[in-house]
Design a protein around this motif. Structure first.
Motif, PDB file in Angstrom:
ATOM      1  N   THR A 151      35.988  49.414  35.618  1.00 18.83           N
ATOM      2  CA  THR A 151      36.225  48.211  35.983  1.00 18.83           C
ATOM      3  C   THR A 151      34.998  47.275  35.019  1.00 18.83           C
ATOM      4  O   THR A 151      35.655  46.265  34.790  1.00 18.83           O
ATOM      5  CB  THR A 151      35.733  48.216  37.286  1.00 18.83           C
ATOM      6  OG1 THR A 151      36.402  49.090  38.292  1.00 18.83           O
ATOM      7  CG2 THR A 151      35.860  46.936  38.070  1.00 18.83           C
ATOM      8  N   GLN A 152      34.006  47.712  34.886  1.00 18.66           N
ATOM      9  CA  GLN A 152      33.192  46.948  34.081  1.00 18.66           C
ATOM     10  C   GLN A 152      33.754  46.879  32.782  1.00 18.66           C
ATOM     11  O   GLN A 152      33.664  45.571  32.160  1.00 18.66           O
ATOM     12  CB  GLN A 152      31.940  47.729  34.057  1.00 18.66           C
ATOM     13  CG  GLN A 152      30.678  47.330  35.317  1.00 18.66           C
ATOM     14  CD  GLN A 152      29.605  48.159  35.096  1.00 18.66           C
ATOM     15  OE1 GLN A 152      29.403  49.132  34.220  1.00 18.66           O
ATOM     16  NE2 GLN A 152      28.871  48.195  36.171  1.00 18.66           N
ATOM     17  N   GLN A 153      34.148  47.997  32.159  1.00 21.36           N
ATOM     18  CA  GLN A 153      34.692  47.868  30.684  1.00 21.36           C
ATOM     19  C   GLN A 153      35.960  46.825  30.648  1.00 21.36           C
ATOM     20  O   GLN A 153      36.048  45.877  29.851  1.00 21.36           O
ATOM     21  CB  GLN A 153      35.074  49.259  30.361  1.00 21.36           C
ATOM     22  CG  GLN A 153      33.964  50.330  29.993  1.00 21.36           C
ATOM     23  CD  GLN A 153      33.068  49.518  29.036  1.00 21.36           C
ATOM     24  OE1 GLN A 153      33.582  49.303  27.885  1.00 21.36           O
ATOM     25  NE2 GLN A 153      31.776  49.745  29.084  1.00 21.36           N
ATOM     26  N   CYS A 154      36.856  46.854  31.696  1.00 20.15           N
ATOM     27  CA  CYS A 154      37.852  46.044  31.700  1.00 20.15           C
ATOM     28  C   CYS A 154      37.535  44.603  31.998  1.00 20.15           C
ATOM     29  O   CYS A 154      37.945  43.763  31.329  1.00 20.15           O
ATOM     30  CB  CYS A 154      38.950  46.481  33.080  1.00 20.15           C
ATOM     31  SG  CYS A 154      39.786  47.841  32.734  1.00 20.15           S
ATOM     32  N   ASP A 155      36.676  44.431  33.001  1.00 19.66           N
ATOM     33  CA  ASP A 155      35.928  42.980  32.903  1.00 19.66           C
ATOM     34  C   ASP A 155      35.450  42.511  31.664  1.00 19.66           C
ATOM     35  O   ASP A 155      35.551  41.374  31.371  1.00 19.66           O
ATOM     36  CB  ASP A 155      35.024  42.882  34.065  1.00 19.66           C
ATOM     37  CG  ASP A 155      35.404  43.001  35.406  1.00 19.66           C
ATOM     38  OD1 ASP A 155      34.808  43.575  36.359  1.00 19.66           O
ATOM     39  OD2 ASP A 155      36.727  43.035  35.695  1.00 19.66           O
ATOM     40  N   LYS A 156      34.764  43.300  30.951  1.00 18.87           N
ATOM     41  CA  LYS A 156      34.066  42.874  29.691  1.00 18.87           C
ATOM     42  C   LYS A 156      35.250  42.601  28.817  1.00 18.87           C
ATOM     43  O   LYS A 156      34.992  41.717  27.907  1.00 18.87           O
ATOM     44  CB  LYS A 156      33.254  43.918  29.394  1.00 18.87           C
ATOM     45  CG  LYS A 156      32.464  43.773  27.911  1.00 18.87           C
ATOM     46  CD  LYS A 156      31.551  44.915  27.381  1.00 18.87           C
ATOM     47  CE  LYS A 156      30.844  44.440  26.258  1.00 18.87           C
ATOM     48  NZ  LYS A 156      31.440  44.358  25.238  1.00 18.87           N
ATOM     49  N   ILE A 206      38.159  41.771  29.238  1.00 19.65           N
ATOM     50  CA  ILE A 206      38.753  40.472  29.698  1.00 19.65           C
ATOM     51  C   ILE A 206      38.042  39.333  29.314  1.00 19.65           C
ATOM     52  O   ILE A 206      38.548  38.186  28.593  1.00 19.65           O
ATOM     53  CB  ILE A 206      39.229  40.517  31.149  1.00 19.65           C
ATOM     54  CG1 ILE A 206      40.340  41.502  31.539  1.00 19.65           C
ATOM     55  CG2 ILE A 206      39.541  39.051  31.735  1.00 19.65           C
ATOM     56  CD1 ILE A 206      40.507  41.829  33.164  1.00 19.65           C
ATOM     57  N   THR A 207      36.800  39.323  29.600  1.00 20.38           N
ATOM     58  CA  THR A 207      36.108  38.173  29.068  1.00 20.38           C
ATOM     59  C   THR A 207      35.990  38.215  27.683  1.00 20.38           C
ATOM     60  O   THR A 207      36.051  37.044  27.050  1.00 20.38           O
ATOM     61  CB  THR A 207      34.444  38.766  29.785  1.00 20.38           C
ATOM     62  OG1 THR A 207      34.286  38.696  31.014  1.00 20.38           O
ATOM     63  CG2 THR A 207      33.438  37.562  29.184  1.00 20.38           C
ATOM     64  N   ALA A 242      43.835  48.430  31.759  1.00 22.20           N
ATOM     65  CA  ALA A 242      42.981  48.602  32.664  1.00 22.20           C
ATOM     66  C   ALA A 242      43.203  48.680  33.923  1.00 22.20           C
ATOM     67  O   ALA A 242      42.851  49.891  34.616  1.00 22.20           O
ATOM     68  CB  ALA A 242      41.963  47.397  32.474  1.00 22.20           C
ATOM     69  N   ALA A 267      44.787  43.965  30.034  1.00 24.50           N
ATOM     70  CA  ALA A 267      44.581  43.977  31.648  1.00 24.50           C
ATOM     71  C   ALA A 267      45.325  44.927  32.210  1.00 24.50           C
ATOM     72  O   ALA A 267      45.106  45.710  33.093  1.00 24.50           O
ATOM     73  CB  ALA A 267      44.866  42.614  31.854  1.00 24.50           C
ATOM     74  N   ARG A 271      39.130  36.371  26.590  1.00 21.99           N
ATOM     75  CA  ARG A 271      39.104  35.038  27.049  1.00 21.99           C
ATOM     76  C   ARG A 271      38.044  34.446  25.774  1.00 21.99           C
ATOM     77  O   ARG A 271      38.344  33.139  25.511  1.00 21.99           O
ATOM     78  CB  ARG A 271      38.637  34.924  28.488  1.00 21.99           C
ATOM     79  CG  ARG A 271      39.386  35.162  29.472  1.00 21.99           C
ATOM     80  CD  ARG A 271      39.005  35.075  31.033  1.00 21.99           C
ATOM     81  NE  ARG A 271      39.879  35.219  32.004  1.00 21.99           N
ATOM     82  CZ  ARG A 271      39.680  35.817  33.044  1.00 21.99           C
ATOM     83  NH1 ARG A 271      38.519  35.764  33.475  1.00 21.99           N
ATOM     84  NH2 ARG A 271      40.655  36.204  33.921  1.00 21.99           N
TER      85      ARG A 271
END
Length: 192
Positions: free
Chosen positions: A21-26, A28-29, A111, A108, A32
């Motif tokens: 989840t952290q890797q996916c959030d990173k 995505i960030t 992930a 996304a 962006r």
């Protein structure tokens, strides 16, 4: 011991899910941020194009003033070439923005798929462990019942036939009244 391994497995799976989840959030960030940088670059290019147009206009006026009739065709051609280059640059920037946006969407989805697979593995492993524990508990209960029954009987061989020592009112073996024949046929009466 099995409980500890299961708890370790669940804890590791939870850590893996959190890490994913952290890797996916990173990711995505990061995507962006890349899009924002591309948009800033596009704005800079737009400003550069505007500045270029202003500069082109100044150059064109100077060229017209300096060489009215002879330089006009060359200046018009230079302006058209520069305009074409700027249009190509703007088109390329738009294509790159679209490619970056589709890359973000693909990342996304990947992930999300990884999280779904990890969750399914965790749920499947937990269900298997629970089923295995229930089966072992059933087997242990049956073994305990057999052991309890074996404590109340004595099994031996009477003339090559199995016999069991049980209650007093059962049919007995003729050579030792403490044992009852398991065989369904009648034993000879005691003393015969």
């Amino acid at each position: 011991m099995e409980q500890s391994k299961m708890e370790d497995f669940i804890a590791n799976a939870a850590l893996l899910a959190g890490h994913l989840t952290q890797q996916c959030d990173k990711a995505i960030t990061d995507q962006r941020n890349s899009v924002a940088e591309l948009q800033r670059a596009a704005a800079d290019v737009g400003q550069g194009v505007a500045a270029g147009n202003v500069e082109l206009s100044r150059s064109a006026r100077s060229a017209i003033r300096e060489a009215l009739s002879q330089e006009i065709p060359a200046a018009v051609e230079a302006i058209a070439t520069t305009g074409d280059r700027l249009k190509q640059l703007a088109d390329q920037l738009q294509r790159e923005q679209l490619a970056a946006a589709s890359g973000i969407r693909a990342l996304a989805w990947k992930a999300l798929a990884a999280i779904v697979v990890a969750s399914a593995v965790i749920i499947g492993g937990t269900a298997y462990a629970a089923w295995s524990n229930v089966q072992r508990a059933k087997d242990a209960r049956v073994e305990a019942q057999v052991m309890e029954a074996l404590q109340q009987v004595s099994i031996t061989s009477c003339d090559g036939k199995p016999c069991v020592k049980l209650a007093d009112d059962q049919q007995r073996w003729s050579r030792n009244d403490d044992y009852i024949l398991i065989d369904g046929s009648k034993a000879p009466a005691a003393g015969k």
